[in-house]
Write a protein that holds these residues in place. Structure first.
Motif: not given
Ligand code: C2E
Ligand code: CA
Ligand code: CA
Length: 700
Positions: A139-155, A163-170
Motif C-alpha cells: 500500500t505504501f509503495t503504491w501510495y507514494a508511487l501513484a501520487g508521483a505518477l499522476f503528478f509527473h505524467l500530468t506536468i 514556475q507556473s501555478l498549475g504545478y502547485y495546484l496539481l
C-alpha cells in the motif's frame, strides 16, 4: 510554518502502522477469511508492478542522495513518533507530507523507497503479522508511487514547470489520489479479511476525517512551494519544523487527555465507578432543558438503602464497600443505557430512568424493578447479605422545574417512603410540611432551648389505694413560633439522633426539679417523674449533675422519679446498670417505662435497683375490651408485686378501667381520664380541685 498530517491505522491489533482506522471493538472482531496464497500472489504481483513502473518512469526520478536522505529521515521519524489524537481513529504524523514531497520533488521511485522504509522501520516497533506487513508495504509503495505518477505524467503532458501555478495546484489532486489508494489498500484489505462492507467503512472512517485530510492536502501544496523555492535548506527546515510541530501537537493532545481524565475522575464515584453527584446534577439540568423544549415530562428518583448502616456497623466497612461496589453495575444494568444511575454519597443513589414518563403507575413499576434488583442477595465471602431500599420520586414539571427543587422533593418523598416503609413514594405537598418540620428541628432546636420555647407539661399520677395525687410526670413540649405546640413525638427522635438529647434532658430535669420544689414549698407533698433517653444512660456526668440540681433546689432525691425503658437497659445492660446504680445510690427512684413492649429478661430486671414498673398504655387502654390485654395487665401487676415493685398503669382513658385497675390491686394510675398533661399553672389549679375530682373518679 507547521504542518499536521493525519494518518490512520486500522486492524484487529494495535497499531497497524501506516494503515487506517481504529481496531474493531472487541466482540465484533471477526475474521471471515484467512489470507491465503491468492493474497500473497496479489502482493507479489503488486510489488513487481511497482518495480516495473519505477523502472519505466525512471527518467522522472531524481536519485540525489542528500534530499532523499533528508526527506526519508523526517518521514520515518515522523512516522515513528505519530501522535494519537484521542479518538483512536486519527493519528497525526508527517508521513503523508514526506511521501508527497518525495513524490513531487524526487519522483515515484524515491518516494516508493521512502514509503517502504517507513513501513519497515515502523514494523520493528509494531511487529505486525506478516500479511499485514506485506499489505502495508504494498500500500505504501503504491501510495507514494501513484501520487508521483499522476503528478509527473500530468506536468510532462502539459509541459508545466515549477514556475507556473498549475504545478502547485496539481499537488492537491495527487494527494487525493494517493490518499484514496491508501484507504483502499488498508481498509479494503480489512474488509476482504472480515467480510465487512467497504461502503460502511467509507462512511464510518473516511467521512469524519475528510475535511482534515483535505486541509492537509492544502498544506502539502504550500510545503512543495516552499521546498522548491528554498531548495535543500528549505526541505531540511520544513522537516525540522514539522517534527517540532508534531511534538507540540502531541503535548497539547496529552494535556487535553489529562484534563479529560481529571474531568472523568471528578465526575465519577471512585468506589462504584458510577457517575457522582456533580455528574448527576449536570445531567439532570440537561434533561430539564431538553424536556422544557420538547414538553415531555420525566421523573427523578432518589434511592436510599435500608439497613445498610447495620451491615457497616456489624460486619465492618469492608462488607459495606463490597456491597456498594456490586450494587453499582447491578443498578446500571437495570436502568439501561438510556437512563442514568449515580451514587450521590453514602448509600444514596440517584436515578434517571431510561423511560421518560410521569405516569404514576409506570413510575411505580420502574421503581419496583430497581427495588427488586437491590433485594437480590449479595454474596460476600460466602455470606448472603440482603438489603432493601426506599425510593422517592419527583416529577418534572409537576413537582419542580429546576434541579434543586426536584432533588429536594425526591428526597422528601424518599424519607416518607422510609418512614412509612412503603418502598416507593411519589412526592406530594403534604410530605413537605412534614419534612420542613424535621429540618427545622435540626436547625432550630438549640435556639429553641435558649429561647425557652421548650416547655414542660405535667400529667398527674394518682395513688389508687390512698386516693391521692402522688405526683406528676414531666412531659416535654415545643412551643414552636410557627408550627404551634409540638408533641415530643414530632421531634424527640431527631433530637436523639443529633446529640441534643443531653441538653434537652438536663433542661427538662432542671424545670421539673424546680417545679417539684415549688409544689413542696406550697405544702403539697408531690414527686416528679422525668423520662431519660438511651444516650443519657451512657452519660457518666449525668448522676453528678442531677445531684447538683437537687441540692440547689433542696429537693430530697426520693422526690425524683427517673423513667427508663426496657430497651434502653437491654442495649447495653452492663453500662446501663453502672449508671443506674449510681443514680439509685443518690436516693433517686427509678421506674421502668413502657413495660411489656420491649424484650426484657426478668433476670436483668432483678439486677436493676428499680422501684416501679409502668405498664405500657397499649395493654391498659384496651384491657376491658380485649381479654388477653387484661390477662397481661393482671399478671404484670402480680409480677411487680412478687418482685417487690410498685406498678403504675399508663393510658387510663375511662372510669371503668380505672376502677378495674384499683380492683386488681394496681398501685398507681396515669391517663387522660385522670387528666391530660397540662402547663404548670393549670396543674396548680387542677391540684386545688384534685381531691374532689379523685373521689368522683373512683366513686364507682
Ligand atoms: P411516655 O413516657 O410513655 O409518656 C406518656 C405519654 O402518654 C405522653 O405522651 C402522654 O401524653 C400520653 N398519655 C398519657 N395518658 C394517656 C392516655 O390516657 N391515653 C393516651 N393515648 N395517651 C396518654 P407525650 O407527652 O406525647 O409523650 C410521648 C413520649 O415522648 C413519652 O412517652 C416519652 O417517651 C417521650 N417524652 C416525653 N417527654 C420527654 C422528655 O422530657 N424526655 C424524653 N427523653 N422523652 C420524653
Ligand atoms: Ca414516661
Ligand atoms: Ca410510657
Amino acid at each position: 510554518m507547521g504542518v499536521s498530517y493525519i494518518r490512520w491505522s486500522f486492524g484487529p491489533r494495535e497499531p497497524i502502522i501506516g494503515c487506517m482506522e481504529a481496531q474493531p471493538k472487541s466482540g465484533e472482531s471477526r475474521v471471515a477469511r484467512k489470507p491465503g496464497h491468492a493474497v500473497v500472489l496479489v502482493h507479489v504481483v503488486a510489488m513487481g508492478g511497482a518495480a516495473a513502473a519505477i523502472a519505466l518512469t525512471n527518467h522522472w526520478n531524481t536519485w540525489d542522495p542528500r534530499p532523499l536522505a533528508v526527506i526519508a529521515t523526517f518521514t520515518v521519524v515522523s512516522g515513528l513518533t505519530y501522535v494519537e489524537s484521542g479518538s483512536a481513529r486519527v493519528k497525526v504524523s508527517g508521513t503523508p507530507l514526506g511521501l508527497m514531497l518525495a513524490a513531487v520533488l524526487l519522483g515515484g521511485g524515491p518516494a516508493a523507497i521512502v514509503g517502504m522504509l517507513t513501513i519497515a522501520l515502523v514494523w520493528l516497533r509494531s511487529r505486525e503479522a506478516g500479511h499485514y506487513f506485506r499489505n502495508n508495504l504494498v500500500t505504501f509503495t503504491w501510495y507514494a508511487l501513484a501520487g508521483a505518477l499522476f503528478f509527473h505524467l500530468t506536468i510532462s503532458a502539459f509541459h508545466i514547470g515549477p514556475q507556473s501555478l498549475g504545478y502547485y495546484l496539481l499537488v492537491f489532486p495527487a494527494f487525493v489520489i494517493a490518499l484514496g489508494l491508501n484507504f483502499l489498500g488498508v481498509v479494503g484489505y480489512q474488509c476482504y479479511l472480515d467480510g465487512s462492507s467497504l461502503w460502511q467503512k467509507v462512511r464510518d472512517v473516511l467521512v469524519p476525517v475528510l475535511s482534515a485530510e483535505l486541509f492537509s492536502a492544502l498544506l502539502t501544496m504550500a510545503s512543495v512551494y516552499l521546498a522548491v523555492h528554498l531548495g535543500m535548506t528549505g526541505i531540511a527546515l520544513l522537516g525540522l519544523t514539522f517534527v517540532i510541530f508534531q511534538y507540540l501537537v502531541g503535548e497539547l493532545l496529552k494535556s487535553k487527555h489529562r484534563s479529560q481524565e481529571l474531568h472523568r475522575l471528578a465526575t465519577t464515584d471512585e468506589l462504584t465507578g458510577l457517575p457522582n453527584r456533580e455528574r448527576f446534577r449536570a445531567q439532570l439540568e440537561q434533561e430539564i432543558a431538553a424536556a422544557a423544549q420538547t414538553g415531555k415530562p420525566f421523573a427523578v428518583m432518589l434511592m436510599d438503602l435500608d439497613h445498610f448502616k447495620e451491615i457497616n456497623d456489624t460486619l465492618g466497612h469492608h462488607y459495606g464497600d463490597i456491597l456498594l461496589r456490586e450494587l453499582g453495575p447491578r443498578l446500571a444494568r437495570s436502568v439501561g443505557p438510556a437512563g442514568l444511575v449515580a451514587r450521590l454519597g453514602g448509600d444514596e443513589f440517584g436515578v434517571l430512568a431510561g423511560r421518560r414518563t410521569d405516569d404514576p403507575e409506570q413510575l411505580d413499576e420502574l421503581a419496583g424493578k430497581f427495588l427488586a434488583c437491590i433485594e437480590q442477595p449479595f454474596v460476600v465471602d460466602e455470606l448472603a447479605l440482603e438489603v432493601g431500599a426506599s425510593v422517592g420520586i419527583a416529577r418534572f414539571p409537576i413537582d419542580g422545574t429546576d434541579a434543586h427543587t426536584l432533588l429536594r422533593r425526591a428526597d422528601v418523598a424518599m424519607y416518607t417512603a422510609k418512614e412509612t416503609q412503603s418502598g416507593c413514594k411519589l412526592y406530594s405537598a403534604e410530605q413537605d410540611t412534614h419534612s420542613m418540620r424535621r429540618l427545622s428541628v435540626l436547625s432550630d432546636f438549640r435556639r429553641a432551648l435558649a429561647a425557652e420555647e421548650i416547655v414542660v407539661h405535667y400529667q398527674p399520677i394518682v395513688d389508687l389505694a390512698a386516693l391521692r395525687v402522688r405526683g406528676a410526670e414531666g412531659l416535654v413540649r415545643w412551643q414552636h413560633p410557627e408550627l404551634g405546640l409540638l408533641a415530643p413525638g414530632s421531634f424527640i427522635q431527631t433530637v436523639e439522633q443529633t446529640g441534643l438529647i443531653g441538653p434537652l434532658t438536663r433542661y427538662v430535669l432542671d424545670r421539673s426539679i424546680a417545679q417539684c420544689a415549688q409544689w413542696r414549698r406550697s405544702g403539697r407533698d408531690l414527686s416528679v417523674a422525668v423520662n431519660l433517653s438511651v444516650r443519657n444512660l451512657l452519660d457518666r456526668e449525668l448522676p453528678k449533675e442531677i445531684e447538683r440540681m437537687l441540692d440547689s433546689c433542696s429537693l430530697p432525691p426520693e422526690a425524683l422519679q427517673l423513667e427508663i425503658t426496657e430497651s434502653m437497659i437491654m442495649s447495653d445492660p452492663d453500662r446501663a446498670l453502672a449508671i443506674v446504680t449510681r443514680l439509685s445510690d443518690l436516693g433517686v427512684r427509678l421506674s421502668v417505662d413502657d413495660f411489656g413492649t420491649g424484650y426484657s429478661s426478668l433476670a436483668n430486671l432483678r439486677r436493676l435497683p428499680i422501684d416501679e414498673l409502668k405498664i405500657d398504655r397499649s395493654f391498659v387502654t384496651p384491657m376491658l375490651s380485649d381479654e388477653s390485654d387484661l390477662i397481661i395487665v393482671r399478671s404484670t401487676i402480680n409480677l411487680a408485686h412478687d418482685l417487690g415493685l410498685r406498678i403504675v398503669a399508663e393510658g387510663v382513658e375511662d372510669e371503668p378501667t380505672l376502677a378495674h385497675l384499683a380492683l386488681l390491686g394496681c398501685d398507681l394510675a396515669q391517663g387522660y381520664h385522670v387528666s391530660r398533661p397540662m402547663p404548670s399553672d393549670a396543674f396548680a389549679d387542677w391540684m386545688g380541685r384534685a381531691n374532689a375530682l379523685l373521689a368522683a373518679a373512683l366513686a364507682a
